[in-house]
Design an enzyme around this catalytic site. Sequence first.
Site, PDB file in Angstrom:
ATOM      1  CG  ASN A 184      22.883  11.000  42.652  1.00 30.88           C
ATOM      2  OD1 ASN A 184      24.015  10.757  42.222  1.00 30.88           O
ATOM      3  ND2 ASN A 184      22.170  10.110  43.299  1.00 30.88           N
ATOM      4  CB  CYS A 185      26.128  16.985  42.138  1.00 37.61           C
ATOM      5  SG  CYS A 185      26.703  16.695  40.488  1.00 37.61           S
TER       6      CYS A 185
END
EC number: 2.8.1.-
Lengths: 101, 118, 112
Positions: free
Chosen positions: C110-111
């Site tokens: 999850n950026c």
Amino acid sequence: MKTLHLLSHSPFTDQRLTSCLHVIGANDGLLLTGDAVLALQPGSLQRKALELMPAGVQLFALEEDLIARHLQDCLPERVNSVDYPRFVALSLQADKVNSWL
Amino acid sequence: MSKSLLLVSRHAPCSGSTPRELLDIALAGGAFDLPISLLFLDDGVFQLFTPNFAALEQKNLSANLQALPMFGVEQLYVAERCLRDRGLDSTKAQPAVQCLDDAAISALYASHDLVITL
Amino acid sequence: MSILLLADGSQLALDKDGFLADFNQWSEPAAQALAALENLTLSDAHWQVIHLQRQFYAEFQLAPAMRPLVKYIAQHAGSELGNSLRLNQLFPGSPAKLSARLAGLPKPNNCL
């Protein structure tokens, strides 16, 4: 009602009900659905445990699940049978819903 | 003010993806700065005693749990009764967690806006 | 799957997102080759971030999102380097993702 706890697993094969009854708050509600309504089986320890919960704890069971398991006519006095619209209303009345997934 | 979120993890670590899914919620929520508490209940308490995931060729959930404070998730709790039932010693839990009795857990539920139990 | 060509002529496999296929094959020349693809010249500060990224991954077995990366770098190297403005200057665009790529980490889940 502070928290409405939702259970749907059979109490005879699963710890959710036991665990829930340990940590449920004095003004919480408990709604049994699916196989969780089997906790109301006459003569069971689970039914006895529910009957002994403090008076502030409100108990509910989903009507169609009771009927399916022939439990609708032998409910303890303090357990309310609810239909789906009432289920929704209870969820909205509660501060929050805790689904024991 | 963001809503406070109580996450309750109640499954043992080595079978199934449920503990991982709850941890992902915690990490994602933490990255978004949500106020999050995490409670280990029932078999979930086994997650705190570093299983040997390599034996099952699984990703190391324990290492990921240690990252929670980095993600801003620092309110970590465990149910004392569940530890006792399983013969586990809270001082050996990793990461360090605060022990709560049943009444304190009821209060924890009451003090958060949302609860997710997995 | 594509190929990364290093200065010494050796080759490394990349995944479809341009991340190193094998964390263990990372080397400083590999980081330099990856940086060249981004038109980045690596300064001491870049290297510090890259090494801390690898340390984070070794410790926690996951690639950090932005917030934990900032916190971790601040703890280990001070807040002059560990702040999002500085990291944005060093690794423009998406600092957590870009520095993870140069450090040979898998793509962060999850950026955020």
